[in-house]
Design an enzyme around this catalytic site. Structure first.
Site, PDB file in Angstrom:
ATOM      1  N   ASP A   1       0.868  -1.184   0.000  1.00  0.00           N
ATOM      2  CA  ASP A   1       0.000   0.000   0.000  1.00  0.00           C
ATOM      3  C   ASP A   1       0.900   1.228   0.000  1.00  0.00           C
ATOM      4  O   ASP A   1       2.098   1.140   0.268  1.00  0.00           O
ATOM      5  CB  ASP A   1      -0.900   0.001   1.253  1.00  0.00           C
ATOM      6  CG  ASP A   1      -1.757   1.253   1.352  1.00  0.00           C
ATOM      7  OD1 ASP A   1      -2.378   1.637   0.344  1.00  0.00           O
ATOM      8  OD2 ASP A   1      -1.783   1.895   2.422  1.00  0.00           O
ATOM      9  N   SER A   2       0.295   2.384  -0.235  1.00  0.00           N
ATOM     10  CA  SER A   2       1.035   3.632  -0.160  1.00  0.00           C
ATOM     11  C   SER A   2       1.442   3.956   1.282  1.00  0.00           C
ATOM     12  O   SER A   2       2.234   4.867   1.488  1.00  0.00           O
ATOM     13  CB  SER A   2       0.179   4.762  -0.716  1.00  0.00           C
ATOM     14  OG  SER A   2      -1.058   4.800  -0.040  1.00  0.00           O
TER      15      SER A   2
ATOM     16  N   CYS B   1      -4.165  -1.195  -2.033  1.00  0.00           N
ATOM     17  CA  CYS B   1      -4.309   0.255  -2.161  1.00  0.00           C
ATOM     18  C   CYS B   1      -5.233   0.473  -3.353  1.00  0.00           C
ATOM     19  O   CYS B   1      -4.961  -0.041  -4.451  1.00  0.00           O
ATOM     20  CB  CYS B   1      -2.937   0.868  -2.428  1.00  0.00           C
ATOM     21  SG  CYS B   1      -2.944   2.620  -2.843  1.00  0.00           S
ATOM     22  N   ASN B   2      -6.314   1.194  -3.131  1.00  0.00           N
ATOM     23  CA  ASN B   2      -7.248   1.422  -4.240  1.00  0.00           C
ATOM     24  C   ASN B   2      -6.583   2.180  -5.372  1.00  0.00           C
ATOM     25  O   ASN B   2      -6.793   1.888  -6.546  1.00  0.00           O
ATOM     26  CB  ASN B   2      -8.462   2.202  -3.748  1.00  0.00           C
ATOM     27  CG  ASN B   2      -9.406   1.359  -2.923  1.00  0.00           C
ATOM     28  OD1 ASN B   2     -10.400   0.868  -3.421  1.00  0.00           O
ATOM     29  ND2 ASN B   2      -9.090   1.156  -1.647  1.00  0.00           N
ATOM     30  N   THR B   3      -5.768   3.187  -5.014  1.00  0.00           N
ATOM     31  CA  THR B   3      -5.154   4.022  -6.038  1.00  0.00           C
ATOM     32  C   THR B   3      -4.191   3.200  -6.900  1.00  0.00           C
ATOM     33  O   THR B   3      -4.244   3.260  -8.136  1.00  0.00           O
ATOM     34  CB  THR B   3      -4.413   5.200  -5.373  1.00  0.00           C
ATOM     35  OG1 THR B   3      -5.333   5.902  -4.518  1.00  0.00           O
ATOM     36  CG2 THR B   3      -3.860   6.159  -6.404  1.00  0.00           C
TER      37      THR B   3
ATOM     38  N   GLU C   1      -5.772   9.771   9.325  1.00  0.00           N
ATOM     39  CA  GLU C   1      -4.390   9.686   9.822  1.00  0.00           C
ATOM     40  C   GLU C   1      -4.183  10.567  11.047  1.00  0.00           C
ATOM     41  O   GLU C   1      -3.310  10.291  11.864  1.00  0.00           O
ATOM     42  CB  GLU C   1      -3.403  10.024   8.707  1.00  0.00           C
ATOM     43  CG  GLU C   1      -3.502   8.978   7.614  1.00  0.00           C
ATOM     44  CD  GLU C   1      -2.216   8.679   6.883  1.00  0.00           C
ATOM     45  OE1 GLU C   1      -1.240   9.416   7.041  1.00  0.00           O
ATOM     46  OE2 GLU C   1      -2.212   7.679   6.132  1.00  0.00           O
TER      47      GLU C   1
ATOM     48  N   TYR D   1      -0.512   8.519  -2.553  1.00  0.00           N
ATOM     49  CA  TYR D   1      -0.461   8.242  -3.983  1.00  0.00           C
ATOM     50  C   TYR D   1      -1.646   8.919  -4.696  1.00  0.00           C
ATOM     51  O   TYR D   1      -1.614   9.131  -5.904  1.00  0.00           O
ATOM     52  CB  TYR D   1      -0.575   6.734  -4.250  1.00  0.00           C
ATOM     53  CG  TYR D   1       0.681   5.906  -4.011  1.00  0.00           C
ATOM     54  CD1 TYR D   1       1.791   6.408  -3.346  1.00  0.00           C
ATOM     55  CD2 TYR D   1       0.723   4.580  -4.444  1.00  0.00           C
ATOM     56  CE1 TYR D   1       2.918   5.616  -3.134  1.00  0.00           C
ATOM     57  CE2 TYR D   1       1.843   3.788  -4.246  1.00  0.00           C
ATOM     58  CZ  TYR D   1       2.946   4.304  -3.586  1.00  0.00           C
ATOM     59  OH  TYR D   1       4.049   3.519  -3.383  1.00  0.00           O
ATOM     60  N   GLY D   2      -2.689   9.193  -3.914  1.00  0.00           N
ATOM     61  CA  GLY D   2      -3.985   9.580  -4.482  1.00  0.00           C
ATOM     62  C   GLY D   2      -4.000  10.862  -5.280  1.00  0.00           C
ATOM     63  O   GLY D   2      -4.931  11.121  -6.034  1.00  0.00           O
TER      64      GLY D   2
ATOM     65  N   CYS E   1     -11.268   3.482  -0.796  1.00  0.00           N
ATOM     66  CA  CYS E   1      -9.954   3.949  -0.351  1.00  0.00           C
ATOM     67  C   CYS E   1      -9.670   3.225   0.946  1.00  0.00           C
ATOM     68  O   CYS E   1     -10.586   3.025   1.765  1.00  0.00           O
ATOM     69  CB  CYS E   1      -9.982   5.462  -0.140  1.00  0.00           C
ATOM     70  SG  CYS E   1      -8.483   6.112   0.617  1.00  0.00           S
ATOM     71  N   THR E   2      -8.413   2.842   1.119  1.00  0.00           N
ATOM     72  CA  THR E   2      -8.065   2.020   2.293  1.00  0.00           C
ATOM     73  C   THR E   2      -8.464   2.646   3.624  1.00  0.00           C
ATOM     74  O   THR E   2      -8.704   1.933   4.591  1.00  0.00           O
ATOM     75  CB  THR E   2      -6.544   1.814   2.320  1.00  0.00           C
ATOM     76  OG1 THR E   2      -5.902   3.076   2.102  1.00  0.00           O
ATOM     77  CG2 THR E   2      -6.117   0.828   1.258  1.00  0.00           C
ATOM     78  N   HIS E   3      -8.470   3.967   3.685  1.00  0.00           N
ATOM     79  CA  HIS E   3      -8.734   4.629   4.969  1.00  0.00           C
ATOM     80  C   HIS E   3     -10.226   4.715   5.303  1.00  0.00           C
ATOM     81  O   HIS E   3     -10.587   4.887   6.458  1.00  0.00           O
ATOM     82  CB  HIS E   3      -8.170   6.046   4.953  1.00  0.00           C
ATOM     83  CG  HIS E   3      -6.676   6.119   4.956  1.00  0.00           C
ATOM     84  ND1 HIS E   3      -5.905   5.543   3.979  1.00  0.00           N
ATOM     85  CD2 HIS E   3      -5.813   6.704   5.832  1.00  0.00           C
ATOM     86  CE1 HIS E   3      -4.617   5.777   4.240  1.00  0.00           C
ATOM     87  NE2 HIS E   3      -4.545   6.478   5.362  1.00  0.00           N
TER      88      HIS E   3
HETATM   89  N1  DGL Z   1      -4.038   3.863   0.024  1.00  0.00           N
HETATM   90  C1  DGL Z   1      -4.653   4.904  -0.749  1.00  0.00           C
HETATM   91  C2  DGL Z   1      -5.905   4.336  -1.450  1.00  0.00           C
HETATM   92  O1  DGL Z   1      -6.480   3.347  -1.045  1.00  0.00           O
HETATM   93  C3  DGL Z   1      -5.049   6.089   0.087  1.00  0.00           C
HETATM   94  C4  DGL Z   1      -3.877   6.941   0.498  1.00  0.00           C
HETATM   95  C5  DGL Z   1      -3.149   7.545  -0.666  1.00  0.00           C
HETATM   96  O2  DGL Z   1      -3.634   8.498  -1.302  1.00  0.00           O
HETATM   97  O3  DGL Z   1      -2.064   7.056  -0.947  1.00  0.00           O
HETATM   98  O4  DGL Z   1      -6.327   4.867  -2.432  1.00  0.00           O
END
Ligand code: DGL
Length: 315
Positions: free
Chosen positions: A12-13, A75-77, A154, A44-45, A187-189
């Site tokens: 993941d990012s 990570c979705n992105t 976060e 990463y987003g 998104c993971t969060h």
């Molecule tokens: N992990 C990223 C996602 O799921 C969220 C955080 C990021 O922007 O890197 O898209």
């Protein structure tokens, strides 16, 4: 070592992918993972597709050097922008979170009106829309980038007046104008905000997902294994049918990704049958191991003792 006993690479990012890792711990108690969180380069987003692909390839190289038997892009992105780039590097199975999330939404929706929230890069990629339309051509899909949610999570502001304000700013149109009946937390969060989102927009989610700690609950979790009851409850599909008119079903792709991983490992004859202990998992980050440990412990209630630093120029 037999291939079945090799670890699964998960990346993941940053810390967010731990929401996916956690579903793997709970639902695949025989599998050990090697997690890489790119905490030095998160988020990463808001980055370009080329950059996200480059970062994802570097991390994949590192995971392949650890002899993993499968890779989960948690990570979705990165799943939305770099799934093909990663698949081109290896013959082992590579799973992203987008396709499993799309499938869960299609099975949850009654009206075919599906909302997706995620980072700007995920929403702009249009990948959720593409998968949904492949599975359900009549679906109407409404995407909304919610970049501030990552920072609010976060900062630990899971149930805070600022977060509530942002939920309404981001989501009110999806609910009131677009009239969605299903919302993908893309998104993971975001699964960590699901109780607050559900309360504010009239959402429902699976009893299984509710067990994870978030703003409302402080569920104990040692990250080791699924309890029988929890696994059975989640076994349906990781989402809950709306209990009444006007309810929005919240879909957590993390859960359906773990289910997809389980299926793929079985299909490839790669599933392990030997239980692992939590200390068998390995965690690497590109910056700030202490912050990573603290987030895991305070926000996710995962106790991770060892986190190794692996700088991006060493990948
Ligand atoms: N992990 C990223 C996602 O799921 C969220 C955080 C990021 O922007 O890197 O898209």
């Amino acid at each position: 070592m037999e291939r079945n006993h090799l670890p699964i690479g998960v990346f993941d990012s940053g810390v967010g992918g731990l929401t996916v890792a956690r579903e793997i711990f709970r639902n695949l108690p025989n599998e050990k993972i090697i997690y890489y969180g790119d905490t030095a380069r998160v988020p990463y987003g808001n980055k370009s597709a080329d950059t996200i692909k480059r970062y994802s390839r570097q991390i994949t190289r590192f995971l392949l050097s650890k002899n993993v038997k499968a890779i989960v892009i948690a990570c979705n992105t990165a799943s939305a922008l770099a799934l093909d780039a990663v698949r081109e590097m290896t013959d082992i199975p590579v799973i992203g979170v987008v396709e499993p999330g799309a499938r869960a939404a299609v099975s949850a929706t009654s009206s075919g009106r599906i909302g997706i929230i995620g980072t700007s890069a995920t929403i702009t990629s249009g990948l959720y829309d593409r998968y949904i339309h492949e599975m359900m051509p009549s679906a109407q899909v409404f995407g909304k980038a919610c970049p501030l949610f990552v920072h609010l999570v976060e900062e630990g502001m899971l149930d805070d007046s600022v977060t509530v304000e942002m939920i309404h700013r981001y989501l009110d149109d999806l609910i009131k104008t677009d009239n969605i009946d299903t919302l993908i937390l893309g998104c993971t969060h975001y699964p960590l905000l699901r109780s607050v989102i559900a309360r504010e927009i009239g959402g429902v989610f699976s009893g299984y997902a509710k067990e994870l700690p978030d703003a409302d609950s402080a569920g104990a979790a040692d990250g080791s294994a699924a309890s029988g009851a929890a696994a059975a409850e989640g076994a349906a599909d990781g989402i809950a049918a709306a209990e009444g008119a006007g309810k929005i079903t919240l879909v957590n792709p993390a859960y359906t990704t773990a289910m997809e991983l389980s299926r793929v490992l079985k299909d490839y004859g790669l599933a392990s049958e030997t239980p692992v202990s939590f200390s068998d998992h390995q965690f690497y980050v590109s910056d700030g191991p202490d912050n990573f440990r603290a987030f895991a412990s305070e926000i996710l209630e995962l106790t991770i003792d060892d986190v190794s630093l692996m700088l991006t120029d060493q990948l």
